[in-house]
Design a protein around this motif. Structure first.
Motif, short mmCIF file in Angstrom:
data_model
loop_
_atom_site.label_atom_id
_atom_site.label_comp_id
_atom_site.label_asym_id
_atom_site.label_seq_id
_atom_site.Cartn_x
_atom_site.Cartn_y
_atom_site.Cartn_z
N GLU A 11 0.81 -1.21 0.00
CA GLU A 11 0.00 0.00 0.00
C GLU A 11 0.86 1.28 0.00
O GLU A 11 0.54 2.24 -0.68
CB GLU A 11 -0.90 -0.02 1.25
N ASP A 12 1.94 1.29 0.80
CA ASP A 12 2.72 2.53 0.94
C ASP A 12 4.00 2.53 0.09
O ASP A 12 4.95 3.25 0.39
CB ASP A 12 3.05 2.78 2.42
N LEU B 180 -5.37 -3.02 -3.46
CA LEU B 180 -4.60 -1.99 -2.77
C LEU B 180 -5.00 -0.62 -3.34
O LEU B 180 -4.91 -0.41 -4.56
CB LEU B 180 -3.09 -2.22 -2.94
#
Ligand code: ADP
Ligand code: MG
Length: 396
Positions: A274-275, A324
């Motif tokens: 996700e990041d 995501l």
């Protein structure tokens, strides 16, 4: 041709053996997504209104042995009872004296659910001994499990050969929508294909190159096409076995009147998280070590524009890793374009349907196919045993 349905046959008062697909996801012993159960409610309710005794059969999961406590149908019966607002008697067997006694004591409108059909090894072999044992419980056989129709099993095909057979409403809806799609699509006919693997869907690609006017490619599949063109795709998840198929499809597209459309920009990231750091790059400029995880915004906009003018659109396979958030945009733009499209819109495929549900757009599609593998097999032109064994309406 349209299949005979429960409406085309005098079902009143009959014992109806009904194959449904209640192969639903479970979580902590409860049904986690009841879409498939809901899809057969119209058939079950209609049969109850006609005074039928409704005997339901379904598989659940892939049991390894004759019984698997995690795959009994009790949670399904509980959810079905809530949805029907009526008692559903769950039996702990698929056949035998216990079932015989339970069926004999049923009253018009009663609903019984037999145990997981795959607990019996004869189910997947379409063994005639199981077919005959089950057939004794019913006067008619109703197949409402389109999503299991690509299997020639005892409860999906065998029973149709020994009892008066007919389609339930969900089955009839799926067949009608897909039949219209392959036999007489509204033009221009636009197909959007994505998802993980080219090899899974190569026959579908091939069929659509004959049938569609435009074939838009996204998802991991599009990266295989880019790689097959000789472009570098960095660390993207590309299936090697898919490359020759992609080359073949591109070759065929040159001769076809169907345009094969590939992404021109890609959302690339340095990890499948996700990041992760993410960047929009040209389709020919995915950096070394980065992976393509979504179609880029220019591609998404272009695809949306093509969808907007379509007479008919069929979509299977997400445009990116939509699970995501940073890589869900391409899938969302395509889903929204379909929702807004005035033409006929059909979505199929487990993950694509999950995406459309997540975006809250399912009700804005003309048809959401729960068929998955069965839908793709139908489009490929395969004869689905669960469909082929049902008589056509005229012939009935
Ligand atoms: P469907 O179930 O709709 O037929 P598939 O099973 O073929 O679709 O593919 C869905 C999966 O493909 C999703 O889990 C999604 O995360 C994955 N996917 C899509 N694009 C990519 C990509 N660029 N890289 C890796 N996985 C991808
Ligand atoms: Mg899938």
């Amino acid at each position: 041709m349209a299949k005979r349905t429960v409406r085309d046959f005098d079902v009143a008062g009959k014992r109806a053996l009904v194959r449904v697909d209640f192969n639903v996801p479970l979580k902590d012993g409860r049904v986690d997504d009841d879409t498939r159960i809901r899809s057969s409610l119209p058939t079950i309710m209609y049969l109850r209104e006609q005074g039928c005794r409704v005997i339901l059969m379904s598989h659940l999961g892939r049991p390894k042995d004759a019984s698997d406590p995690a795959l009994v149908l009790d949670p399904v019966a509980m959810r079905l009872g809530q949805l029907l607002e009526a008692p559903v008697r769950k039996l702990s067997e698929l056949m035998g004296p216990g079932v015989e006694a339970a069926v004999a004591s049923m009253k018009p409108g009663d609903v019984v659910l037999l145990e997981n059909s795959r607990f019996d090894p004869r189910e997947k072999k379409n063994d005639p001994t199981l077919v005959y044992e089950l057939a004794r419980f019913g006067d008619i056989y109703v197949n409402d499990a389109f999503s299991a129709a690509h299997r020639a099993h005892a409860t999906t095909a065998g029973l149709a050969t020994v009892l008066p057979a007919m389609a339930g409403f969900q089955m009839a809806r799926e067949v009608a929508a897909l039949e219209a799609l392959v036999a007489d699509p509204k033009r221009p006919f636009v197909v959007v294909l994505g998802g993980s693997k080219v090899s899974d869907k190569i026959r579908v690609i091939d069929r659509f190159l004959d049938l569609a006017d435009r074939l838009l490619i996204g998802g991991a599949m599009s990266l295989a096409f880019l790689k097959a063109q000789g472009l570098s795709v960095g660390a993207s998840k590309v299936e090697e076995e898919g490359l020759p198929y992609a080359k073949e499809a591109m070759k065929k597209a040159v001769q076809s009147k169907c345009a094969l459309v590939l992404p021109t920009d890609i959302v690339a990231a340095d990890g499948l998280v996700e990041d992760a750091a993410a960047w929009v790059v040209g389709a020919d400029a995915i950096p070394e070590g980065w992976m393509g995880l979504d179609i880029g915004p220019a591609t998404a906009k272009r695809y949306a524009g093509i969808i907007a003018t379509a007479g008919e659109v069929f979509w299977n396979g997400p445009m990116g890793v939509f699970e995501l958030a940073p890589f869900a945009e391409g899938t969302k733009v395509v889903a929204e374009a379909m929702a807004a499209c005035p033409g006929v819109t059909v979505v199929g495929g487990g993950d694509s349907v999950a995406a459309v549900n997540r975006f809250g757009l399912a009700s804005r599609m003309d048809h959401v196919s729960l068929g998955g593998g069965a839908s793709l097999a139908y489009i490929e032109g395969a004869d689905l045993p669960g469909v082929a064994t049902l008589p056509d309406r005229e012939e009935a």
